[in-house]
Design a protein around this motif. Structure first.
Motif, PDB file in Angstrom:
ATOM      1  N   TYR A 482       0.848  -1.199   0.000  1.00 24.11           N
ATOM      2  CA  TYR A 482       0.000   0.000   0.000  1.00 24.11           C
ATOM      3  C   TYR A 482       0.880   1.245   0.000  1.00 24.11           C
ATOM      4  O   TYR A 482       2.058   1.196   0.362  1.00 24.11           O
ATOM      5  CB  TYR A 482      -0.907   0.029   1.238  1.00 24.11           C
ATOM      6  CG  TYR A 482      -1.910  -1.097   1.309  1.00 24.11           C
ATOM      7  CD1 TYR A 482      -3.183  -0.962   0.757  1.00 24.11           C
ATOM      8  CD2 TYR A 482      -1.593  -2.295   1.949  1.00 24.11           C
ATOM      9  CE1 TYR A 482      -4.111  -1.993   0.834  1.00 24.11           C
ATOM     10  CE2 TYR A 482      -2.509  -3.322   2.025  1.00 24.11           C
ATOM     11  CZ  TYR A 482      -3.767  -3.170   1.472  1.00 24.11           C
ATOM     12  OH  TYR A 482      -4.687  -4.192   1.545  1.00 24.11           O
ATOM     13  N   ASN A 483       0.283   2.358  -0.395  1.00 22.03           N
ATOM     14  CA  ASN A 483       0.891   3.671  -0.226  1.00 22.03           C
ATOM     15  C   ASN A 483       0.038   4.471   0.742  1.00 22.03           C
ATOM     16  O   ASN A 483      -1.195   4.477   0.625  1.00 22.03           O
ATOM     17  CB  ASN A 483       0.984   4.411  -1.562  1.00 22.03           C
ATOM     18  CG  ASN A 483       2.128   3.898  -2.420  1.00 22.03           C
ATOM     19  OD1 ASN A 483       2.142   2.749  -2.807  1.00 22.03           O
ATOM     20  ND2 ASN A 483       3.085   4.756  -2.704  1.00 22.03           N
ATOM     21  N   VAL A 484       0.685   5.117   1.690  1.00 18.42           N
ATOM     22  CA  VAL A 484      -0.017   5.967   2.660  1.00 18.42           C
ATOM     23  C   VAL A 484       0.451   7.398   2.453  1.00 18.42           C
ATOM     24  O   VAL A 484       1.651   7.686   2.512  1.00 18.42           O
ATOM     25  CB  VAL A 484       0.264   5.515   4.111  1.00 18.42           C
ATOM     26  CG1 VAL A 484      -0.475   6.425   5.090  1.00 18.42           C
ATOM     27  CG2 VAL A 484      -0.147   4.057   4.308  1.00 18.42           C
ATOM     28  N   ARG A 485      -0.502   8.297   2.180  1.00 18.60           N
ATOM     29  CA  ARG A 485      -0.189   9.704   1.939  1.00 18.60           C
ATOM     30  C   ARG A 485      -0.733  10.552   3.082  1.00 18.60           C
ATOM     31  O   ARG A 485      -1.894  10.416   3.473  1.00 18.60           O
ATOM     32  CB  ARG A 485      -0.819  10.171   0.628  1.00 18.60           C
ATOM     33  CG  ARG A 485      -0.499  11.623   0.287  1.00 18.60           C
ATOM     34  CD  ARG A 485      -1.249  12.074  -0.959  1.00 18.60           C
ATOM     35  NE  ARG A 485      -0.898  11.237  -2.100  1.00 18.60           N
ATOM     36  CZ  ARG A 485      -1.563  11.286  -3.249  1.00 18.60           C
ATOM     37  NH1 ARG A 485      -2.597  12.088  -3.388  1.00 18.60           N
ATOM     38  NH2 ARG A 485      -1.188  10.512  -4.253  1.00 18.60           N
ATOM     39  N   ALA A 486       0.121  11.403   3.638  1.00 16.58           N
ATOM     40  CA  ALA A 486      -0.273  12.315   4.720  1.00 16.58           C
ATOM     41  C   ALA A 486      -0.200  13.750   4.220  1.00 16.58           C
ATOM     42  O   ALA A 486       0.820  14.167   3.661  1.00 16.58           O
ATOM     43  CB  ALA A 486       0.632  12.117   5.931  1.00 16.58           C
ATOM     44  N   THR A 493       3.396  17.494   1.618  1.00 14.00           N
ATOM     45  CA  THR A 493       2.748  16.186   1.521  1.00 14.00           C
ATOM     46  C   THR A 493       3.804  15.086   1.427  1.00 14.00           C
ATOM     47  O   THR A 493       4.798  15.218   0.724  1.00 14.00           O
ATOM     48  CB  THR A 493       1.831  16.134   0.291  1.00 14.00           C
ATOM     49  OG1 THR A 493       0.802  17.113   0.438  1.00 14.00           O
ATOM     50  CG2 THR A 493       1.200  14.762   0.131  1.00 14.00           C
ATOM     51  N   LYS A 494       3.543  13.990   2.149  1.00 12.93           N
ATOM     52  CA  LYS A 494       4.486  12.878   2.149  1.00 12.93           C
ATOM     53  C   LYS A 494       3.746  11.578   1.871  1.00 12.93           C
ATOM     54  O   LYS A 494       2.646  11.352   2.391  1.00 12.93           O
ATOM     55  CB  LYS A 494       5.200  12.782   3.506  1.00 12.93           C
ATOM     56  CG  LYS A 494       6.308  11.729   3.557  1.00 12.93           C
ATOM     57  CD  LYS A 494       7.077  11.811   4.871  1.00 12.93           C
ATOM     58  CE  LYS A 494       8.236  10.820   4.916  1.00 12.93           C
ATOM     59  NZ  LYS A 494       9.001  10.920   6.169  1.00 12.93           N
ATOM     60  N   GLU A 495       4.362  10.751   1.065  1.00 13.99           N
ATOM     61  CA  GLU A 495       3.764   9.460   0.726  1.00 13.99           C
ATOM     62  C   GLU A 495       4.778   8.349   0.980  1.00 13.99           C
ATOM     63  O   GLU A 495       5.937   8.455   0.580  1.00 13.99           O
ATOM     64  CB  GLU A 495       3.322   9.452  -0.733  1.00 13.99           C
ATOM     65  CG  GLU A 495       2.502   8.239  -1.115  1.00 13.99           C
ATOM     66  CD  GLU A 495       1.848   8.427  -2.468  1.00 13.99           C
ATOM     67  OE1 GLU A 495       2.178   7.638  -3.371  1.00 13.99           O
ATOM     68  OE2 GLU A 495       1.052   9.363  -2.630  1.00 13.99           O
ATOM     69  N   VAL A 496       4.332   7.289   1.678  1.00 12.75           N
ATOM     70  CA  VAL A 496       5.215   6.191   2.067  1.00 12.75           C
ATOM     71  C   VAL A 496       4.620   4.873   1.589  1.00 12.75           C
ATOM     72  O   VAL A 496       3.419   4.629   1.734  1.00 12.75           O
ATOM     73  CB  VAL A 496       5.412   6.148   3.596  1.00 12.75           C
ATOM     74  CG1 VAL A 496       6.395   5.042   3.972  1.00 12.75           C
ATOM     75  CG2 VAL A 496       5.907   7.492   4.117  1.00 12.75           C
ATOM     76  N   SER A 497       5.473   4.014   1.021  1.00 12.86           N
ATOM     77  CA  SER A 497       5.037   2.684   0.594  1.00 12.86           C
ATOM     78  C   SER A 497       5.316   1.675   1.700  1.00 12.86           C
ATOM     79  O   SER A 497       6.345   1.742   2.371  1.00 12.86           O
ATOM     80  CB  SER A 497       5.774   2.281  -0.684  1.00 12.86           C
ATOM     81  OG  SER A 497       5.381   0.986  -1.097  1.00 12.86           O
ATOM     82  N   ILE A 498       4.385   0.745   1.897  1.00 13.10           N
ATOM     83  CA  ILE A 498       4.543  -0.252   2.950  1.00 13.10           C
ATOM     84  C   ILE A 498       3.992  -1.591   2.466  1.00 13.10           C
ATOM     85  O   ILE A 498       2.921  -1.646   1.873  1.00 13.10           O
ATOM     86  CB  ILE A 498       3.820   0.190   4.261  1.00 13.10           C
ATOM     87  CG1 ILE A 498       4.016  -0.843   5.374  1.00 13.10           C
ATOM     88  CG2 ILE A 498       2.346   0.448   4.018  1.00 13.10           C
ATOM     89  CD1 ILE A 498       5.360  -0.832   5.996  1.00 13.10           C
TER      90      ILE A 498
END
Length: 645
Positions: A482-486, A493-498
């Motif tokens: 998934y990608n989580v965007r804050a 804005t920051k987006e992290v893959s998990i």
């Protein structure tokens, strides 16, 4: 003198006694080597109870109990082995830990398991336990999903390995004691098993208490078990001792192993009983299971190339009734221990029994997903309703009614093994909670009110606002990425893959946001200011890549939050191909990017776009210059220049 004479007499007596005990141990060894474990136990224990100690004897005593699933006896004698403070093979650490766990000695079991993991780091079973340190919590989370009852067909003997076909339940039983010549199996001291059946009333969801022996040529004076019928009822695969046409086959040690046989029905009689071509006198094959399309046969074997004591294999069934080569299902499912009794459903699930995956002790039932490429993923323990500290195995289930059966020697049964009926009231789905806290990257102050969006690919799965503690939480599926965007005002804005783990549980993903350091103005590159990557394209392509679509959604969000903003989309290529071709390609890319934004709600009059081909390279990768693919990739880009605010 008297003392000397007494000492000599004592030494002579001890010598004779020692010789006598060693002679008895040798007799026990002969019984052990011929798999007569019950008789071996009696002999060894008579010697051990007189104080005789031997590392080899304690190993064999523990094994004799372990192989008969008497874990209390196994734990006792493995304990004597470890009390001798000797160095033993990894298998004894594992069996001792399993036996302790099965008898409720969890702390001691964990200690031995920890020693096993430390000393034998390459053993996959240790890796599985280290990777699932909270496996008891995971088993608990998977429990409470079944209604379980005695199947109503059990005896005081061993009953196991059921299969439902044509409103009948078929199973193996050792209850046939009426024949004077009926012999006992020395391994278990029980009678050899034959196939039996009972009628199933599908309307009332009940089984007749009248049990019938399957009076066909399939049954012999040796073991038969685990039948699997084809849908048309014309073919059956089953397990039998290596016995055909009145002759026993034996391995190099003169032991009769088990094989998978096939039979067909003609004129209401089972005939053409033949062993399968991949059977052998020198290893066992057992417990056949058909895939729903009946093009693949799954089974258990210890054939050469196995990972552990028994592995699960598959073999293709060809249209001409021949078979492909056996294929080991791999280390994702098979361990150095025992994997056995496979069962495959129409939902691409494979159920199996294992003592190598983290469980409650003995054999536990697990389920995995069969991927399109044939690999097994997302393996889970089905829970403590079915599983127990003893052996639980031979699980089958109807994927529609969710009614099924399994076999177990758990406490409270009638015989050494019993068949239980189950109704699955809640489906097992491997899910996790993905959560975290949003903070300021510089001060670590929590950031409530942050918009957090969960993406799977380009699809938005959920959007929430972090609470007063900066906390967010999503329910996600195991094994997926998934990608989580804050996003928060005044922050970049920051987006992290998990990638989520493959077992039920929780995954923590804290996100620290940095404060925005620039104010946009006309002429700025929107991507640089808001931390948005350039939109990349594959070589010679103008279609939007998956990761590019994620970045375009960031551009889309900025445009939606700034309704008067206008952008000039500038597309570039690398220097490969001709100048004319690159100019046309970059124009197509600019148009593709612009159309994507318009399609997603941005007015066309807010956007312009042009392709610049290879005229504005960001590095020295011009015609004739030798560059890497990564360097060329930097030139294949789109930029977003603010033309109005």
């Amino acid at each position: 003198m008297k003392n000397y004479i007494l000492l000599c007499i004592t030494m002579i007596c001890f010598s004779f006694d020692s010789y006598s005990q060693q002679s008895k141990v040798a007799a026990g060894d002969r019984k052990y080597d011929s798999y007569a474990y019950i008789d071996a136990i009696k002999t060894y224990e008579r010697v051990a109870n007189k104080g005789y100690k031997s590392e080899d004897m304690f190993k064999k005593l523990g094994n004799s109990y372990y192989f008969n699933s008497d874990f209390e006896g196994a734990a006792k004698w493995y304990g004597e082995l470890f009390a001798m403070n000797t160095t033993v093979e990894p298998e004894y650490y594992y069996r001792y830990a399993q036996s302790l766990k099965s008898t409720g000695q969890i702390d001691k079991a964990n200690q031995i398991q920890s020693e096993f993991n430390t000393k034998f780091k390459n053993d996959n079973r240790g890796k599985l336990y280290n990777g699932a340190v909270n496996y008891l919590d995971e088993i608990k989370a998977n429990s409470g999903r079944y209604k379980i009852e005695d199947a109503g067909i059990n005896s005081k003997y061993s009953d196991y390995g059921s299969f439902v076909y044509d409103n009948k339940i078929y199973f193996a039983s050792a209850r046939d004691t009426g024949n004077f010549s009926q012999r006992k199996h020395k391994w278990t001291n029980e009678y050899f098993t034959n196939l039996y059946f009972a009628n199933v009333d599908t309307q009332n969801n009940s089984i007749s208490s009248k049990v019938n022996k399957f009076k066909t040529s399939l049954n012999t004076k040796f073991h038969e078990s685990s039948p699997a019928f084809t849908k048309d009822g014309k073919t059956v695969y089953f397990t039998r001792n290596n016995y055909e046409n009145g002759k026993k086959g034996k391995d190099a040690n003169k032991i009769t192993l088990v094989k998978i046989y096939k039979a067909t029905i003609e004129n209401d009689k089972w005939t053409n009983i033949t062993e399968l071509p991949f059977d052998s006198d020198n290893y066992s094959t057992a417990h056949p299971a058909l895939s729903p399309d009946e093009k693949t046969l799954y089974f258990a074997s210890d054939m050469p190339g196995s990972v552990g004591q028994s592995d699960i294999y598959k073999v293709s069934i060809n249209s001409n009734s021949s078979y492909g080569p056996p294929t080991n299902l791999g280390k994702s499912i098979n361990t150095e221990g025992k994997e056995t009794f496979p069962y495959v459903t129409s939902e691409n699930e494979i159920y199996f029994a294992s003592d190598g995956h983290p469980g409650l002790g003995g054999l536990d039932v697990f389920v995995g997903k069969i991927e399109d490429n044939g690999t097994i993923s997302s393996i889970q323990n089905v829970g403590a309703d079915v599983n127990s500290p003893k052996d639980d195995f031979a699980y089958i289930i109807d994927p529609v009614s969710r009614i099924g059966y399994f076999s177990s020697n758990k406490d409270g049964g009638q015989g050494s093994d019993d068949i239980y009926k189950i109704l699955e009231t809640k489906r097992l789905q491997c899910i996790q909670e993905l959560n975290g806290i949003i903070t300021d990257a510089e001060t670590a102050v929590i950031l409530p009110g942050t918009k957090v969006t969960l993406y799977e690919g380009t699809s938005i799965k959920n959007t929430i606002i972090s609470d007063s503690a900066g906390f967010y939480s999503f329910v996600v599926e195991c094994g997926k990425t998934y990608n989580v965007r804050a996003e928060k005002q005044d922050y970049t804005t920051k987006e992290v893959s998990i990638t989520i783990g493959k077992l039920t549980g929780k995954t923590s993903l804290p996100i620290a946001l940095e404060k925005s350091t620039c104010k946009v103005t006309i002429g700025d590159d929107l991507g640089k200011c808001f931390g948005i990557k350039m939109i990349y394209f594959d070589l010679d392509k103008s279609n939007i890549r998956t990761e590019a679509a994620l970045d375009l959604e960031k551009i889309l969000d900025v445009l939606n939050n700034n309704p008067t903003m206008k952008l000039d989309i500038r597309s570039h290529t690398d220097s490969r191909a001709t100048h004319q071709y690159n100019e046309a390609l970059s124009n197509r890319r600019a148009k593709s990017t612009l159309q994507w934004l318009v399609k997603n709600g941005i007015a066309a009059n807010r956007l312009t776009g042009k392709g610049y081909g290879e005229t504005q390279l960001v590095n020295g990768c011009a015609d004739g210059v030798n560059c890497t693919e990564e360097e060329h990739q930097m030139n294949r880009r789109s930029e977003f220049i603010i033309t109005a605010l």
